[in-house]
Design an enzyme around this catalytic site. Structure first.
Site, PDB file in Angstrom:
ATOM      1  N   GLU A 103     -13.345  -2.942  26.164  1.00 38.79           N
ATOM      2  CA  GLU A 103     -12.438  -1.942  25.600  1.00 38.79           C
ATOM      3  C   GLU A 103     -12.684  -1.780  24.107  1.00 38.79           C
ATOM      4  O   GLU A 103     -12.869  -2.762  23.384  1.00 38.79           O
ATOM      5  CB  GLU A 103     -10.981  -2.375  25.836  1.00 38.79           C
ATOM      6  CG  GLU A 103      -9.956  -1.379  25.296  1.00 38.79           C
ATOM      7  CD  GLU A 103      -8.556  -1.705  25.767  1.00 38.79           C
ATOM      8  OE1 GLU A 103      -8.353  -1.777  26.998  1.00 38.79           O
ATOM      9  OE2 GLU A 103      -7.672  -1.901  24.911  1.00 38.79           O
ATOM     10  N   THR A 147      -9.297   3.547  24.089  1.00 41.25           N
ATOM     11  CA  THR A 147      -7.847   3.623  23.922  1.00 41.25           C
ATOM     12  C   THR A 147      -7.419   4.989  23.413  1.00 41.25           C
ATOM     13  O   THR A 147      -8.220   5.786  22.919  1.00 41.25           O
ATOM     14  CB  THR A 147      -7.331   2.538  22.960  1.00 41.25           C
ATOM     15  OG1 THR A 147      -7.788   2.818  21.633  1.00 41.25           O
ATOM     16  CG2 THR A 147      -7.801   1.165  23.387  1.00 41.25           C
TER      17      THR A 147
END
Length: 574
Positions: free
Chosen positions: A24, A56
């Site tokens: 991520e 994100t």
């Protein structure tokens, strides 16, 4: 892995003896940081072969453009920042784009989904996002997008089965409105499954027992979705404590004890973080049928790579000697891929509305604000909107000056509200319990600085005073993005903390310069707006906070005489 693979299909295709992992990233706050993230992602995709990569999404869509740019480049394998990011590339990796539904419209969500589809993205992580601050955040027509379940249904309604949709899971319970309710969480997760979710990525955790117990419990509740545990290697002591406070994590006593023993040595903390993450993965693999793991990289490279090496997921590889491997937040180098918020989700209050109002009350004048800031620096208030953890030990040395600066004029203060400060330090030991960091045998230096909100009139007087002292530099700006003043030459950099260690280059973990100041200025004033929206639109409190937002300056002042610990504070309080 290139192509447009769905995560549900990737997970279903794993054999009993196979494991996969995902990574991520968040969009850095500066264009330089984003540009420097691209080659890092390229290296990690090439070396680690993740099954997919999560990108994100800032609260309320605040990072829309940068999140989509990052997602597109990763999906298409275009890592040269100079290329047209909508062009064709090779060597990409399937992307899972985060989406939040709080405080946004159906139309904006629909537009993002169309954009994601045009980019070849097949995977969405559907999140609620920050809870509503007040009634004004939602109008009647938008009430159907109050929760992640609503977002899952909306995606399915618009696009059928095109997108593979993931949702969040909370092994230690989701703290909402100040409390955790496991039964409520189970019901919500079941509702997400019934709405069309196809996999679960968990919040980070450091207690393997909690994850394993939660995993068994959701299966008993009829939740059959594949679970991907979220693993975040510890990067430094303070970032972990901040994240624990933010996410309401339970840190096992043995972990806390181990951290306390090494907290002054960032390298040892990172080593511990690798060991802890490795142990989590191995324990979960031994005691469950989980075969995929998600790594919160914080845009850093080495720790995740080391964990994957230690669990036998990959062979030893040469790692880049990156110049920014330690998280540096808003005080670090603005060119860093890790520059910005620790989680990349943007400005927010980090508290449920009820808790925020209980702590900060309903201010209606500057005395109320000044009393709040003074209580925080004295340690009688646990947090303020801009600082979500208690003040650090080094603040004790500055306490008399900070109290005087923050307190209202009616109490003999200046009414200048501080959101960051540090004292001058001249060659403290790297093992000093207050100022030390890095390996033993080193020396730490600091220039005194302070960041504060002040009125226009006081800003003018302060700048006039600074003009008489060549040892002082400043940056200043209002909520207007075009507002900026400084006596620092273009491109000038203030290194305000540095360490000298045997056998290492000089470390410069704290840097204040124009780009980082502008990024923090934008966030600091956005937080005033977040705080404002806790209160009714016609309330005196909301009107007063808006007035402060519109009228105050944020000023950062650095005194370069680090050998005189009182120099800055005499300038500010005399």
């Amino acid at each position: 892995m290139s192509g447009s693979g769905r995560i549900d299909e990737k997970l279903a295709s794993l054999k009993d003896d196979q494991y996969s992992w995902s990574l991520e990233y968040f969009p850095p706050k500066t264009s330089e940081g984003l540009a420097n993230l691209f080659p890092r992602v390229q290296r990690m995709v090439s070396a680690l072969s993740p099954a997919w990569i999560n990108v994100t999404w800032g609260a309320g869509g605040s990072t829309r453009e940068s999140s989509l740019e990052l997602a597109s480049r990763i999906q298409k394998g275009i890592f040269d920042a100079q290329d047209d990011w909508r062009g064709n590339g090779s060597g990409g990796c399937d992307v899972c784009l985060h989406l939040t539904c709080t405080n946004v419209t159906h139309e904006s969500i629909a537009a993002v989904l169309e954009e994601a589809k045009s980019l070849g993205i097949r995977n969405i992580l559907a999140l609620r996002g920050d809870p509503p601050r007040g009634d004004e955040y939602h109008v009647e027509s938008e009430s159907q997008l109050a929760h992640a379940t609503d977002l899952v249904r909306f995606i399915r309604k618009l696009h059928g089965d095109y997108f593979c949709i993931g949702v969040a899971g909370y092994p230690e319970g989701l703290v909402d409105h100040g409390e955790s309710d496991i039964e409520r969480d189970m019901a919500n997760l079941r509702a997400k499954q019934e709405a069309g979710a196809q996999f679960i990525i968990t919040q980070l955790f450091y207690d393997a027992d909690a994850l394993i117990a939660w995993y068994k419990a959701i299966r008993k509740h009829g939740i059959t979705l594949p679970v991907v545990p979220g693993i975040m290697p510890i990067q430094n002591y303070h970032s972990l404590r901040r994240m624990a406070n933010l996410c309401h994590l339970r840190l096992p006593p043995t972990l806390l004890e181990s951290l306390e023993n090494v907290r002054l040595d960032d390298a040892l903390v990172k080593d511990l973080g690798v060991s802890v993450s490795t142990a989590l993965v191995e324990r979960i693999r031994q005691e469950t049928d989980i075969r995929a793991f998600h790594f919160y990289s914080l845009n850093l490279e080495k720790s995740v790579t080391r964990v994957l090496q230690q669990v036998g997921a990959m062979s030893e590889t040469a790692m880049s000697e990156a110049w920014d491997e330690f998280p540096n937040g808003r005080y670090g180098d603005s060119r860093s891929p890790a520059f910005g918020e620790i989680d990349g989700y943007g400005a927010s209050l980090k508290l449920p509305p009820a808790d925020a109002i209980r702590l900060w009350g309903t201010p209606v004048d500057e005395d109320d604000i000044g009393n709040m800031f003074a209580a925080y620096v004295q340690g009688t208030l646990s947090c303020i909107p801009w600082c979500d953890i208690p003040v650090w030990d080094e603040t004790a040395q500055l306490l008399p000056s900070l109290i005087r600066l923050n307190s209202p004029p009616s109490k003999g203060g200046r009414g200048w509200w501080t959101v960051g400060s540090q004292p001058a330090v001249d060659a403290a030991s790297s093992t000093d319990p207050t100022f030390g960091f890095g390996p033993a045998g080193g020396f730490i230096f600091q220039k005194a600085f302070v960041e504060l909100f002040i009125s226009d009139e006081d800003k003018q007087r302060l700048v006039e005073r600074i003009a008489k002292d060549p040892s002082v530099t400043y940056f200043a700006g209002t909520a207007d993005p075009d507002s900026f003043e400084s006596n620092v030459a273009d491109g000038g950099v203030n290194t305000v903390t540095w360490g000298v260690f045997p056998g290492y280059e000089i470390a410069q973990p704290t840097i204040i310069e124009e780009l980082s100041f502008r990024a923090w200025r934008d966030e600091a004033f956005a937080i005033w707006r977040e705080w404002e929206q806790l209160h009714h639109p016609r309330s005196a409190t909301r009107q007063f906070i808006r007035k402060v937002h519109d009228s105050r300056w944020l000023v950062t002042v650095v005194h370069h005489d680090y050998k005189d610990p009182n120099a800055l504070w005499k300038l500010l309080t005399e």
